[in-house]
Design an enzyme around this catalytic site. Structure first.
Site, PDB file in Angstrom:
ATOM      1  N   GLY A 252     -13.832  23.526  69.060  1.00 20.41           N
ATOM      2  CA  GLY A 252     -14.889  23.243  70.015  1.00 20.41           C
ATOM      3  C   GLY A 252     -14.394  22.364  71.146  1.00 20.41           C
ATOM      4  N   ASP A 307      -3.499  34.215  60.776  1.00 21.77           N
ATOM      5  CA  ASP A 307      -4.025  35.460  60.209  1.00 21.77           C
ATOM      6  C   ASP A 307      -3.387  36.704  60.820  1.00 21.77           C
ATOM      7  OD1 ASP A 307      -5.679  33.841  58.797  1.00 21.77           O
ATOM      8  OD2 ASP A 307      -7.522  34.396  59.833  1.00 21.77           O
ATOM      9  N   MET A 350      -5.323  33.119  53.327  1.00 23.96           N
ATOM     10  CA  MET A 350      -6.043  33.115  54.598  1.00 23.96           C
ATOM     11  C   MET A 350      -6.285  34.548  55.073  1.00 23.96           C
ATOM     12  SD  MET A 350      -3.827  30.558  54.168  1.00 23.96           S
ATOM     13  CE  MET A 350      -2.398  30.835  55.165  1.00 23.96           C
ATOM     14  N   MET A 459      -1.841  23.950  52.050  1.00 28.85           N
ATOM     15  CA  MET A 459      -0.409  23.745  51.844  1.00 28.85           C
ATOM     16  C   MET A 459       0.395  24.657  52.767  1.00 28.85           C
ATOM     17  SD  MET A 459      -0.289  23.523  47.686  1.00 28.85           S
ATOM     18  CE  MET A 459       1.489  23.344  47.665  1.00 28.85           C
ATOM     19  N   ARG A 461      -0.763  26.110  55.704  1.00 25.80           N
ATOM     20  CA  ARG A 461      -1.021  25.790  57.114  1.00 25.80           C
ATOM     21  C   ARG A 461      -0.207  24.587  57.591  1.00 25.80           C
ATOM     22  NH1 ARG A 461      -6.665  25.919  59.245  1.00 25.80           N
ATOM     23  NH2 ARG A 461      -6.544  23.664  58.957  1.00 25.80           N
TER      24      ARG A 461
END
Length: 535
Positions: A252, A307, A350, A459, A461
């Site tokens: 944001g 992703d 993910m 872990m 990321r």
């Protein structure tokens, strides 16, 4: 203009184009007529695609394939959409100067060159502005071919070219007048520090002295308590040796007008934005606002999504590292399951809307029996459900390992309608749900089962980029700087068919790239797992 998250949401809701026959968004190449055997989408996603397609068709007429000139018209439309914005579009009097980037003659840039920079015309390391990269490299002979992406029902071959990335012989910014800023948005991803490092190093080679980092995403433009971070080669020299982001991340942020106001106040005329679809939508809005105000600013994106769900690109940075790190979790789950009586390992990876990590990690490990991704609907219960196949695996093998993407099976969970700061729906924990359903199902038939659930998301990321991603990050960071100095803005840099390209931001943020369930890669994954259809 409203908050940044609102701007992003609006941008992602509607693609700029569609040629009416598109049946899937698994891998968008500007190719509307996709495989007619494309598997079913869940009703929510299908309704959304239909709504987007209908809105897009209002903006652009569909292709008339009976027109003998349709190919040339399609190509002209494609070239128009993929024409990347340039500073001369607004400032037609902008005068290019010889590039200060030359690896053959490394003369330091000083004030004495303010009127004209040294160049070595014997160095042939520049990219011609007319260089192009072919976007589509497979000529499908039939729409029924696996993974076919066709423009028309007959799968006609039409060349589609995009701009090649790299340093240009002429540049549109004087290095001593540049103040460059770097901002990292969204969640963490392996390789962020690598990209930051390469952007800074390349800027310094051009001769830029004023380089700053905006802390904690777009929020850093408005929060008075957050000061910009001076950056130099000395500061970033070893930053790539650790994970995370030197600048911090957040979701944001303030309104677009507030961000551009802050850029004007700070004197920023080059902005490098690292982030995913939503972040790029914000970058494109910043680019448009700068043009509206006739500000001579270059806004360049570097796609960051673990992703791997950015359209048109081979892959995004952090993806290879995620697949590699996921092997540890999968192997641990396998050992736990294999060592227990009736052991079942469940690994959640993910993938909000796309299952690339789960698919590639499953294929790489060779230890997965069931791979579940958002793009392929499945039933848990019933004669053809996941739980029935799991019982078969326990009976025949004694153990099993399931890999599931976080966005898969959300239809089994209660909807909360909660949103994060970026406007994304907050997902339920499908891994926990699967674990509970497995225990419940086996208890009903009085069969003991030992279920272990592993969620390695944070872990993965937070770890540093591996060698493959390190190279990708280096090239992306360098090319982002080359694109900005060449005068391009509102673009992102990516790898397409192993070559690096510049793409207009709107063309890559229409919607997330998805796994094509009729693609060869998904078929390879199914071959490896041996799983049936769960419908």
């Amino acid at each position: 203009m409203g908050t940044l998250s609102h701007a992003i949401t609006a941008k992602l809701a509607l693609p700029r184009h569609d040629f009416s026959h598109r049946r899937s968004s698994s891998s968008y190449y500007g190719l509307p007529y996709l495989n007619s055997r494309f598997p079913r989408l869940n009703s929510t996603r299908l309704a959304k695609k239909i709504r987007v397609s209908a809105e897009s068709n209002k903006q652009r007429p569909s292709v008339d394939y009976n027109d003998p000139e349709w190919k040339s018209k399609f190509q002209k439309d494609f070239e128009s959409r993929f024409n990347i914005p340039h500073i001369t579009d607004v400032f037609d009097d902008a005068v290019p100067i010889p590039s200060t980037f030359c690896l053959k003659m490394r003369t330091p840039v000083t004030e004495e060159f303010a009127g004209g920079y040294p160049s070595d015309e014997e160095w042939h390391g520049y990219i011609n502005n007319n260089d192009r990269v072919l976007l589509k490299v497979i000529h499908y002979s039939s729409p029924t071919s696996a993974g076919a992406e066709c423009i028309d029902p007959g799968c006609s071959w039409v060349e589609q070219w995009v701009h090649r990335a790299g340093p240009r012989e002429k540049i549109y910014f004087k290095p001593e007048e540049v103040k460059a800023a770097i901002v990292t948005c969204g969640g963490l991803c392996p390789g962020l520090n690598d990209v930051i490092r390469q952007i800074v190093i390349t800027l310094e080679i051009y001769g830029v002295k004023k380089i700053v980092g905006i802390p904690f995403g777009y929020r850093g433009f408005s929060d008075k308590e957050l000061n910009e971070m001076p950056l130099s080669r000395k500061v970033v020299q070893n930053v790539h040796l650790s994970g995370g982001s030197l600048l911090g991340v957040s979701r944001g942020g303030p309104s677009i007008s507030e961000i551009v106001d802050s850029m004007e106040e700070r004197g920023i005329n080059m902005l490098f934005v690292l982030g995913g679809n939503g972040t790029h939508a914000g970058a494109n809005a910043i680019h448009n606002e700068c043009r509206k105000r006739r500000m001579r600013v270059a806004v360049v994106g570097v796609p960051k999504t673990i992703d791997n769900d950015i359209l048109l690109m081979d892959k995004t940075f952090g993806f290879d590292t995620a697949v590699e790190e996921a092997q540890r979790a999968i192997n641990s789950a396998y050992i736990e399951a294999h060592s227990a009586f009736h052991g079942v390992g469940v690994v959640k990876l993910m993938g909000r809307s796309s299952g690339f990590i789960a698919m590639h990690a499953s294929l790489a490990s060779g230890q997965i029996d069931i791979c579940l991704i958002p793009e392929v609907p499945f039933n848990l219960h019933g004669p053809h459900g996941v739980l029935q196949h799991l019982k078969y695996l326990i009976e025949t093998k004694g153990s099993a390992v399931i890999c599931i993407a976080e966005g898969a099976g959300q239809n089994f969970l209660e909807k909360t309608n909660a949103k994060d700061a970026s406007g994304n729906a907050v997902l339920g924990d499908v891994g926990v749900h699967i674990q509970q359903e497995i225990k419940k199902s086996f208890k009903e038939v009085s069969v003991p089962v030992d279920v272990k659930y592993i969620d390695p998301t944070y872990m993965i990321r937070a770890c540093r980029a591996n060698a493959s991603d390190g190279i990708l990050c280096a090239v992306l960071g360098q090319n982002a700087v080359h694109g900005a100095f060449a005068g391009y803005s509102g673009i992102t840099v990516g790898i397409c068919n192993t070559h690096y390209v510049y793409l207009p931001i709107p063309e890559v943020i229409s919607y997330p790239r998805l796994v094509d369930p009729n693609s060869r890669m998904w078929h390879r994954c199914l071959t490896s797992t041996g799983q049936p259809d769960f419908i």
